[in-house]
Design a protein around this motif. Sequence first.
Motif, PDB file in Angstrom:
ATOM      1  N   ARG A 156     -52.937 -26.783   9.387  1.00  0.00           N
ATOM      2  CA  ARG A 156     -51.929 -26.039   8.619  1.00  0.00           C
ATOM      3  C   ARG A 156     -50.808 -26.972   8.171  1.00  0.00           C
ATOM      4  N   ARG A 157     -50.362 -27.826   9.070  1.00  0.00           N
ATOM      5  CA  ARG A 157     -49.266 -28.729   8.742  1.00  0.00           C
ATOM      6  C   ARG A 157     -49.696 -29.786   7.733  1.00  0.00           C
ATOM      7  N   LYS A 158     -50.929 -30.233   7.790  1.00  0.00           N
ATOM      8  CA  LYS A 158     -51.424 -31.159   6.772  1.00  0.00           C
ATOM      9  C   LYS A 158     -51.334 -30.525   5.386  1.00  0.00           C
ATOM     10  N   GLY A 159     -51.667 -29.261   5.309  1.00  0.00           N
ATOM     11  CA  GLY A 159     -51.590 -28.557   4.036  1.00  0.00           C
ATOM     12  C   GLY A 159     -50.161 -28.463   3.532  1.00  0.00           C
ATOM     13  N   ILE A 160     -49.215 -28.231   4.445  1.00  0.00           N
ATOM     14  CA  ILE A 160     -47.811 -28.146   4.053  1.00  0.00           C
ATOM     15  C   ILE A 160     -47.322 -29.499   3.546  1.00  0.00           C
ATOM     16  N   VAL A 161     -47.651 -30.574   4.272  1.00  0.00           N
ATOM     17  CA  VAL A 161     -47.233 -31.923   3.858  1.00  0.00           C
ATOM     18  C   VAL A 161     -47.819 -32.255   2.485  1.00  0.00           C
TER      19      VAL A 161
END
Length: 620
Positions: free
Chosen positions: A460-465
Amino acid sequence: MTTTATPSHVKAGTRTSFPKPSDIPVPAGAENWRELYPYYLVPQPGMEEKDDEKFWFCEYQHWPSVVKPFETIGVEYADKCLGQYNARHLMVPTAKGIEFRIHQGFVYNSPIAVPDEEVAARVPEFQARLAHYFQNWEPMLADWKKKVRATIDELESLEFQPLPEIVPMADITSGKGMDGSEVLLENYDRLINLAYRNWQYHFEFLNLGYIAYLDFFNFCKEVFPDIPDQSIATMVQGVDMELFKPDDELKELALLAVELGLQPHFANPDDAEATLAAIAGADGGERWLARWEEAKDPWFNFTTGNGFYGHDRYWIDHLDIPLNFIQDYIRRLDDGQIIKRPTEELVAERDRIIEEYRELLSAENAATFDAKRGLAATAYPYVENHNFYIEHWTMGVFWRKVRELSRLFHSLGFWPEEDDLLYLQRNEVRDAIFDYVTAHGIGSPDGPVGPVYWPKVVERRKGIVAALKTARPQPALNTPPASITEPFTRMLWGITTEQVESWLGADDTDDSGTLKGMAASAGVVEGVARVIFDADQLNEIQPGDILVAPVTAPSWGPVFGRLGAAVTDIGGMMSHAAIVCREYALPAVTGTGSASSVIKTGMRLRVDGTAGTVEILETV
């Protein structure tokens, strides 16, 4: 977030403020971006009014791309420690520290001024502390190097190993009474604390270097009201800096390779192992490799980035990087080019400028001039040298150990890719370690919870970054003050009243096609633009290109011999980009605010590093 899409060839004054943080649209897919960072680094409900009253500038001189969760450690250490030396150690009369926030993945700073009524009380303390340092500069600096080196050695000693299936019998018979998990936990805490220790050391002398230069700068402005900023900078140039040592070592290796006739063995430097093996088997190869090994320690503890990102690539870990630079130097030597920095010419120009202005002074003012210039020249090298010891060497070891720990937890199933620890906040990493040691210690048949929990969070955080990376940051937020006087903000980052007015007018263009910035390094050059956003693009640079980037890294020195000039979005007279360009006699304009967004690769430019202008002659 809005892209700065128009150059600062402006009729300034139509806007009086930059957007508020709440006015900037969030890129699709990054709506939950705040979860990436600790609560104290992001805007919080109840603080909006106070934060909106402050002027924030984007600190993409050191953080030019989106910061991942674990990478906030560099933001916190650098800005906190800078502030403590201003506010608590040195008691700088007019400047405290820098408030810092992360907004949509980018770092923003807001300098804290000392209230007028408190300035006078700080002066005696400031003078006493300053006097102690400058009276004991050499022994204290020598001690500083010992402290930093000792900390690096401690960092190197850390290991992150999987826990043993059973406690060794030797630990039973010795009465040790522990299972090894304490080592994992303690080493992680030591990793964090040792890096913090060296970041505190980082600023012990850095702020003094700026202060000495600013004192000389202000004196020159007082006695020579019309003196250009660049002439003052010229009076301390031409010094031997340790930051240039890695590049100098590569040049020496290239010269030795030519002397020994080893050029054919550098045909494929991307394959470092094969290249070094071929050299080892050649006549003279043993001598060259001995020199190579000598150069590696410590000078290859150097990154093509700036040390603040986990993805930065260090020479010592990627030997193809220095080998490619050496190959280019060999090619230039074979073409009859001079590859060494023009130090003699820089010194001659420095001495000429010094004498030219000194002759205008009375005997009393000349003595003061000599004293202040001498102090600035003594302290000036540290402004760059610290960079090698901290951002490059310390952080190179730090990130290597972080990757070692990340690989361990990847092998345990905590996250999908080897470097995914970077998507955790540093306190979350400690939770993950305790999760592992707990499950291991009790012999849980289900194992730790992390392999179930963290992969979803990381993805999820990879997608946000990734979503945050689709937008460019605003150069500043909120309403700027009527004038910007804080010295470090002006000299290091190039955030001046004039530059801010230029940025505010960036939506109103005239027909001149000219960007304005800081006259950082003298000279006028015409050439083709090469826009670079990442060090991995440096191999695209062709001889005579004009480098255009959000910011340059000191470690880009090996390509400067190919450049015609350099242009950056941010940076003042004492920024890394400005100092390095002056020492390489490379015309440069810094602090344009938007050059890397406006200029496209292939455009023809005229860079006037004396006037601080960049003219677009031909578009593409």
